[in-house]
Design a protein around this motif. Structure first.
Motif, PDB file in Angstrom:
ATOM      1  N   ASP A  58       0.647   8.111  -1.113  1.00  0.00           N
ATOM      2  CA  ASP A  58       1.102   7.069  -2.034  1.00  0.00           C
ATOM      3  C   ASP A  58       0.212   7.062  -3.276  1.00  0.00           C
ATOM      4  O   ASP A  58      -0.963   6.725  -3.201  1.00  0.00           O
ATOM      5  CB  ASP A  58       1.059   5.721  -1.309  1.00  0.00           C
ATOM      6  N   LEU A 168       1.758   8.031   5.268  1.00  0.00           N
ATOM      7  CA  LEU A 168       2.769   8.287   6.288  1.00  0.00           C
ATOM      8  C   LEU A 168       2.626   9.689   6.840  1.00  0.00           C
ATOM      9  O   LEU A 168       2.489  10.658   6.079  1.00  0.00           O
ATOM     10  CB  LEU A 168       4.167   8.106   5.674  1.00  0.00           C
ATOM     11  N   TYR A 170       4.838  12.356   8.804  1.00  0.00           N
ATOM     12  CA  TYR A 170       6.265  12.493   9.076  1.00  0.00           C
ATOM     13  C   TYR A 170       6.675  13.810   9.745  1.00  0.00           C
ATOM     14  O   TYR A 170       7.841  13.958  10.135  1.00  0.00           O
ATOM     15  CB  TYR A 170       7.075  12.312   7.786  1.00  0.00           C
ATOM     16  N   ASN A 178       2.861   9.649  14.435  1.00  0.00           N
ATOM     17  CA  ASN A 178       3.964   9.622  13.477  1.00  0.00           C
ATOM     18  C   ASN A 178       4.129   8.228  12.883  1.00  0.00           C
ATOM     19  O   ASN A 178       3.922   7.219  13.558  1.00  0.00           O
ATOM     20  CB  ASN A 178       5.275  10.052  14.135  1.00  0.00           C
ATOM     21  N   GLY A 179       4.524   8.176  11.626  1.00  0.00           N
ATOM     22  CA  GLY A 179       4.772   6.900  10.962  1.00  0.00           C
ATOM     23  C   GLY A 179       3.639   6.517  10.037  1.00  0.00           C
ATOM     24  O   GLY A 179       2.788   7.329   9.671  1.00  0.00           O
ATOM     25  N   PHE A 180       3.638   5.241   9.631  1.00  0.00           N
ATOM     26  CA  PHE A 180       2.616   4.752   8.714  1.00  0.00           C
ATOM     27  C   PHE A 180       1.246   4.734   9.383  1.00  0.00           C
ATOM     28  O   PHE A 180       1.123   4.408  10.560  1.00  0.00           O
ATOM     29  CB  PHE A 180       2.956   3.338   8.240  1.00  0.00           C
ATOM     30  N   GLN A 221       3.701  -0.425   1.699  1.00  0.00           N
ATOM     31  CA  GLN A 221       4.502   0.331   2.654  1.00  0.00           C
ATOM     32  C   GLN A 221       5.986   0.061   2.444  1.00  0.00           C
ATOM     33  O   GLN A 221       6.813   0.965   2.568  1.00  0.00           O
ATOM     34  CB  GLN A 221       4.098  -0.029   4.080  1.00  0.00           C
ATOM     35  N   SER A 225       8.833   2.754   1.583  1.00  0.00           N
ATOM     36  CA  SER A 225      10.055   2.882   2.363  1.00  0.00           C
ATOM     37  C   SER A 225      11.280   2.860   1.454  1.00  0.00           C
ATOM     38  O   SER A 225      12.228   3.622   1.654  1.00  0.00           O
ATOM     39  CB  SER A 225      10.150   1.736   3.378  1.00  0.00           C
TER      40      SER A 225
END
Length: 283
Positions: A58, A168, A170, A178-180, A221, A225
């Protein structure tokens, strides 16, 4: 067929195609400057970032607020500007850092670092006391403390070197992370509070901190998304795991010889996080 009606239909089709292309291009540039893909190589952030994983960084939220303790960041490596590293922020400007063995102390508060695996705890560098983080600089450590070259080795990270926050994981699917990336701000909740507690009104002292009731999705976040899911970032292709790669930036790990030339310091051969940037020309 009415020629005027046929022309109107053709013009409407052309206009819709043009509008779609303009909208797609606009979204592409917004996403391109807001987030960036990296491919992780190395073990310096285990167990929270694994070797061979793909992550999204980010680059947007730091335009609105400063990097915070606990953030995992990607940055241009101070020892070698041709490389990028991934580490966790431990100290922000003005913090006083002490490291004695494996104990990390920030502004007099001993950290209980839940993100560090005890099996990967260690410190191959000399201990130090009361090191002040300069303005516009950050003190960073790898989660794999026994195998990371970080601020214990080469010093602070200038703010201008920070590319963004690792947000994240992915790919590949099915991994345990996996994920944030989880919010670990609670680890630093007591930092600075001891110094200012006597000056705070009683109502503030007894009020629960915001970190004790975190939102399921933080604002940055949520923004990430919204940028991710309206249109796919990656398309099926011929490379790695069914996803197309268009360009590579590699974090090559800790090149001891290069650092010795630049800094005149001897260091152990440690593993560092490496990455491949998946979008071209994204600075």
């Amino acid at each position: 067929m009415n020629p005027e009606l046929d022309f109107e239909k053709r013009w409407r089709l052309v206009r819709e195609v043009i509008e779609t292309l303009v909208l797609t291009g606009l979204m592409f540039f917004i996403i391109r400057f807001a987030i960036q893909n990296f491919y992780v190589e190395g073990m310096s952030m285990e167990p929270n970032l694994h070797d061979k994983e793909l992550i999204l960084v980010d680059k947007w939220s730091y335009l609105f607020h400063a990097p915070a303790r606990g953030d995992v960041i990607v940055f241009v490596a101070p020892p070698n500007p041709s490389q990028d590293y991934v580490k966790r922020i431990i100290g922000i400007p003005g913090d006083v850092i002490t490291i004695q063995g494996t104990t990390v102390i920030v502004d007099g508060v001993t950290l209980h670092e839940t993100y560090v695996d005890p099996r990967r705890q260690g410190n191959p560098y000399p201990s130090f006391s009361n090191r002040v983080v300069p303005p516009d600089s950050y003190f960073v450590l790898g989660d794999n403390r026994a195998g990371s070259s970080d601020s214990r080795d080469w010093g602070f990270v200038p703010r201008k070197n920070i590319i963004g926050r690792a947000a994240l994981v992915y790919w590949p699917l099915g991994e345990d992370n996996n994920g944030f990336l989880p919010d670990v701000s609670s680890v630093f909740a007591e930092v600075h509070q001891r110094q200012s507690a006597s000056q705070l009104p009683p109502a503030v002292l007894t009020r629960p901190s915001a970190s004790s009731h975190p939102l399921p999705l933080q604002p940055d976040q949520l923004l990430l998304s919204l940028l991710l899911f309206p249109m796919p970032l990656l398309r099926p292709g011929q490379r790695r795991g069914g996803w197309r790669q268009t360009n590579h930036w590699r974090w090559r790990g800790d090149q001891g010889a290069a650092r010795q030339r630049d800094f005149g310091a001897r260091r152990p051969a440690l593993d560092d996080g490496d990455a491949v940037e998946l979008w071209p020309d994204a600075g």
